[in-house]
Design an enzyme around this catalytic site. Structure first.
Site, PDB file in Angstrom:
ATOM      1  N   TYR A  56      37.827  42.451  60.262  1.00 30.42           N
ATOM      2  CA  TYR A  56      39.068  42.580  59.505  1.00 30.42           C
ATOM      3  C   TYR A  56      40.077  43.456  60.241  1.00 30.42           C
ATOM      4  O   TYR A  56      39.875  44.660  60.399  1.00 30.42           O
ATOM      5  CB  TYR A  56      38.798  43.168  58.120  1.00 30.42           C
ATOM      6  N   ARG A 210      41.073  33.061  46.163  1.00 32.89           N
ATOM      7  CA  ARG A 210      42.142  33.404  47.109  1.00 32.89           C
ATOM      8  C   ARG A 210      43.531  33.326  46.472  1.00 32.89           C
ATOM      9  O   ARG A 210      44.502  32.906  47.093  1.00 32.89           O
ATOM     10  CB  ARG A 210      42.060  32.518  48.353  1.00 32.89           C
TER      11      ARG A 210
END
Length: 338
Positions: A56, A210
């Protein structure tokens, strides 16, 4: 305080925090001050599971979590991941690489420990199974990290029930992390039950699809070019328009339950099994507080059944990954033997 669930030797909040989008994936990350404020607010609200990864932001997310939360290290369970990370390309820019070789896993752990400003990672996942390396070899290297005291427990992400069993034979697997929500039901094929049988927690990432399930993302054409969702078939304009037609029926059930769409979706997950732990991610404190409110929502058996009738494998349009990303995962797929 929030209710808790078992994650191996740890008792963690029934809803954890996925930290990815504070640094990665969904367009421009928030300002550093906003990200810091959100992490500390989550801690103050009783969130005790924080999930990050070497991938990330190519380490930036681990650095953020380490900087903000290391002074409070005894108050939470820390999860990170190896096997996917950034390496410099020919142009000098970092590129995403899948590498599950034992030496790479060990080097990745050392780098994560430094960025996280900690001596030990509570739960260390293999982010994706590198199929060029036997799962037994990758997990064997991770097990050595446990013996060395650098990692407390092991996890796997996006694996099938068969791969979980192979890995578990090498070293106990504390958690499997896979996408799971009303619109992503692949874990129900086999791995959800395998986790229950083995005493392995199931950590559900992208539990709000999402941004789809809360009903706030109406226009996918407004997503910035770097947004990960632009490569996902379900978010292609035609498929997404079809998926949006599912929301009014969900909203009716949310109204009955006196909760938001996000809370309805998380409550459904919490009621799929005591071993299920959702980890929604957000950049907004208001959204975090809303998500945590799902722990107070109780759905009836009839409401749970109606949700399954509305959003399911047949009613959702588009695959969850494009072909390249799908090739990297090991999860069972509907219509295939697994």
């Amino acid at each position: 305080m929030l209710p808790t669930r078992s994650l191996g030797p740890f008792q963690v909040s029934a809803i954890g925090l996925g930290c990815m989008n504070l640094s990665h994936a969904y367009g421009q990350p928030p300002a550093l001050a906003q990200a810091e404020q959100l992490l500390l607010h989550a801690l103050d609200r009783g969130v005790t599971l924080f999930d990050t990864a070497a991938l990330y932001g190519f380490g930036a997310n681990e650095e953020l979590v380490g900087k903000v939360l290391s002074p409070h290290r005894s108050r939470f369970t820390l999860a990170s991941k190896c096997g996917l990370h950034g390496v410099p390309g020919e142009d000098g820019k970092l590129k995403r690489v899948l590498d599950g070789r034992p030496a790479t896993i060990k080097a990745s752990c050392e780098a994560s420990l430094r960025r996280l400003r900690t001596d030990v990672i509570d739960l260390f996942y293999l982010h994706r199974w590198d199929k060029k390396v036997p799962i037994e070899d990758s997990v064997g290297a991770m097990a050595e990290l446990v013996k060395e005291g650098k990692v407390r427990c092991l996890g796997l992400s996006e694996v099938s029930a068969g791969t979980l069993r192979r890995a578990h034979a090498v070293h106990p697997i504390t958690a499997v992390q896979t996408e799971y929500s009303l619109w992503t039901r692949n874990p129900e094929i086999a791995v959800l039950d395998a986790c229950r049988e083995l005493g392995t927690a199931f950590v559900a990432f992208s539990p709000l699809a999402r941004g789809f399930l809360p009903g706030t993302l109406k226009d996918v054409s407004a997503l910035v070019p770097t947004d990960l969702r632009r490569s996902m078939p379900r978010f292609a304009p035609e498929a997404y328009a079809a998926n949006l037609t599912l929301l009014p029926a969900l909203q009716a059930i949310a109204d009955e339950a006196d909760c938001s769409l996000a809370q309805l979706s998380l409550a459904w997950l919490l009621q799929r099994g005591e071993h299920v732990i959702p980890i929604p991610g957000t950049t907004q404190i208001a959204h975090l507080d809303e998500d945590l409110g799902a722990t107070s929502v109780q759905l009836s058996e009839q409401q749970m059944a109606r949700l399954d009738e509305i959003v399911n494998v047949a009613s959702v349009q588009g695959g969850r990954y494009n072909a390249g990303s799908q090739a990297e995962v090991d999860t069972e797929t509907f219509g295939e033997a697994g």
